[in-house]
Design an enzyme around this catalytic site. Structure first.
Site, short mmCIF file in Angstrom:
data_model
loop_
_atom_site.label_atom_id
_atom_site.label_comp_id
_atom_site.label_asym_id
_atom_site.label_seq_id
_atom_site.Cartn_x
_atom_site.Cartn_y
_atom_site.Cartn_z
N ASP A 42 0.83 -1.20 0.00
CA ASP A 42 0.00 0.00 0.00
C ASP A 42 0.87 1.25 0.00
O ASP A 42 0.36 2.37 -0.11
CB ASP A 42 -0.99 -0.01 1.16
CG ASP A 42 -0.34 0.05 2.53
OD1 ASP A 42 0.90 -0.01 2.62
OD2 ASP A 42 -1.08 0.13 3.53
N SER A 43 2.18 1.06 0.05
CA SER A 43 3.12 2.17 -0.17
C SER A 43 2.95 2.76 -1.56
O SER A 43 3.51 3.83 -1.85
CB SER A 43 4.56 1.70 0.03
OG SER A 43 4.84 0.55 -0.74
N ASP A 81 -0.75 -6.37 -0.19
CA ASP A 81 -0.81 -5.64 1.07
C ASP A 81 -2.25 -5.17 1.30
O ASP A 81 -2.81 -4.46 0.46
CB ASP A 81 0.12 -4.43 0.99
CG ASP A 81 0.60 -3.95 2.34
OD1 ASP A 81 0.18 -4.52 3.36
OD2 ASP A 81 1.40 -3.00 2.36
N LYS A 111 -0.57 -9.49 3.16
CA LYS A 111 0.16 -8.95 4.31
C LYS A 111 -0.78 -8.08 5.12
O LYS A 111 -1.53 -7.26 4.55
CB LYS A 111 1.38 -8.14 3.89
CG LYS A 111 2.18 -7.61 5.09
CD LYS A 111 3.41 -6.83 4.68
CE LYS A 111 3.07 -5.45 4.16
NZ LYS A 111 2.49 -4.57 5.23
N GLU A 113 -0.85 -5.30 8.34
CA GLU A 113 -0.21 -4.52 9.40
C GLU A 113 -0.83 -4.99 10.71
O GLU A 113 -2.03 -4.83 10.93
CB GLU A 113 -0.39 -3.03 9.17
CG GLU A 113 0.39 -2.53 7.96
CD GLU A 113 0.57 -1.03 7.93
OE1 GLU A 113 0.23 -0.36 8.94
OE2 GLU A 113 1.04 -0.52 6.91
N GLU A 179 9.63 -3.74 10.77
CA GLU A 179 9.98 -2.45 10.17
C GLU A 179 10.43 -1.45 11.22
O GLU A 179 9.72 -1.21 12.21
CB GLU A 179 8.80 -1.88 9.39
CG GLU A 179 9.13 -0.54 8.73
CD GLU A 179 8.08 -0.05 7.74
OE1 GLU A 179 8.27 1.05 7.19
OE2 GLU A 179 7.09 -0.77 7.52
#
Length: 269
Positions: A42-43, A81, A111, A113, A179
């Site tokens: 999502d970056s 993501d 993925k 978070e 991270e």
């Protein structure tokens, strides 16, 4: 390169490699270079879509770009993501959104978070055959709470991250991204887990590393302190575009070899 999440394991000698990619050409280049896994992060919000953060990114945007990456590659794991609020609010909606990434977009895994709120969800997804990569430490979807500061710097915060890492492994996560945490914390977690850890700003003792492709390629104006650029694609693009503009304005492009003349049309007008 691994072709299933079960094969995504460190061999104890060569670290695993993961890069983000958001389009077919970049994904194909990652595969040719031997990257083990591609994260459709999502970056993309910051890197490709012009947003100030990852928060505006939608499920459909991730699914579309995951499809492009999946179609362009055969061997690397493709991991989608899950964007902000696409999971963790309602279980049925979370399962649907994650399943869409595999069923419609062609991802091999998703993925999340992660936090205490994703342990049960990770277990449920794994039960349904949706492999989960967990993500602890700096989680950009919590930018309004945490900013972009290093995480796990106090004993209490470090212990919480370490405990959550074990909890997500127990819930069925196949790998864990760490991270922007202290390198010694990442090393301890890596020793504690049997699943691979993938570091980004977490030192060299993780089982593998991930970076945003734009940072690696030198596409952005600035990069995080834990990343480095291995190229200057931004400069190369600007030079190429500048050369194009000059060639058009100087009437050097298109040249005769770039055009076709049909003699039968000479008397058409």
């Amino acid at each position: 390169m691994p072709t299933t999440v079960g094969e995504f394991r460190a061999d104890g000698e060569t670290p695993l490699t993961m890069l983000t990619a958001y389009d077919a050409p970049t994904a194909a280049a990652c595969e040719r270079a031997g990257v083990d896994a591609i994260l459709v992060g999502d970056s993309m919000g910051n890197a490709m879509l012009g947003y100030d953060s990852t928060l505006p990114v939608t499920v459909d945007e991730v699914a579309s770009r995951t499809g492009a990456v999946a179609r362009a590659t055969d061997e690397p794991l493709v991991i989608a993501d899950m964007p902000f609020l696409s999971f963790g609010v309602d279980e049925a909606e979370s399962l649907h959104n994650a399943g869409k990434m595999l069923k419609e977009a062609g991802a091999h895994a998703v993925k999340l978070e992660s936090g205490s709120h994703t342990v049960e969800l990770t277990e449920r997804l794994a039960e349904l055959g949706i492999p989960v990569m967990a993500h602890l430490g700096l989680t950009p979807q919590k930018v309004n709470q945490l900013g972009y500061a290093r995480q796990g710097t106090s004993r209490e915060a470090a212990s919480e991250i370490a405990d959550l890492a074990v909890a997500h492994e127990d819930a069925g996560a196949f790998a864990l991204v760490l991270e922007h945490v202290p390198a010694n914390l990442a090393a301890r977690i890596t020793d504690d887990l049997s699943i691979p850890t993938i570091g980004i700003g977490a030192g060299k003792n993780c089982d593998g590393q991930v970076l945003v492709a734009n940072d690696v390629l030198g596409l952005g104006e600035r990069i995080p302190p834990f990343a480095t650029s291995f190229g200057d694609l931004r400069g190369e693009m600007e030079n190429a575009i500048s050369d194009y503009v000059d060639a058009v304005e100087d009437e050097e492009f298109p040249a005769d070899e770039h055009s076709h003349v049909e003699s039968d049309l000479d008397d058409l007008y």
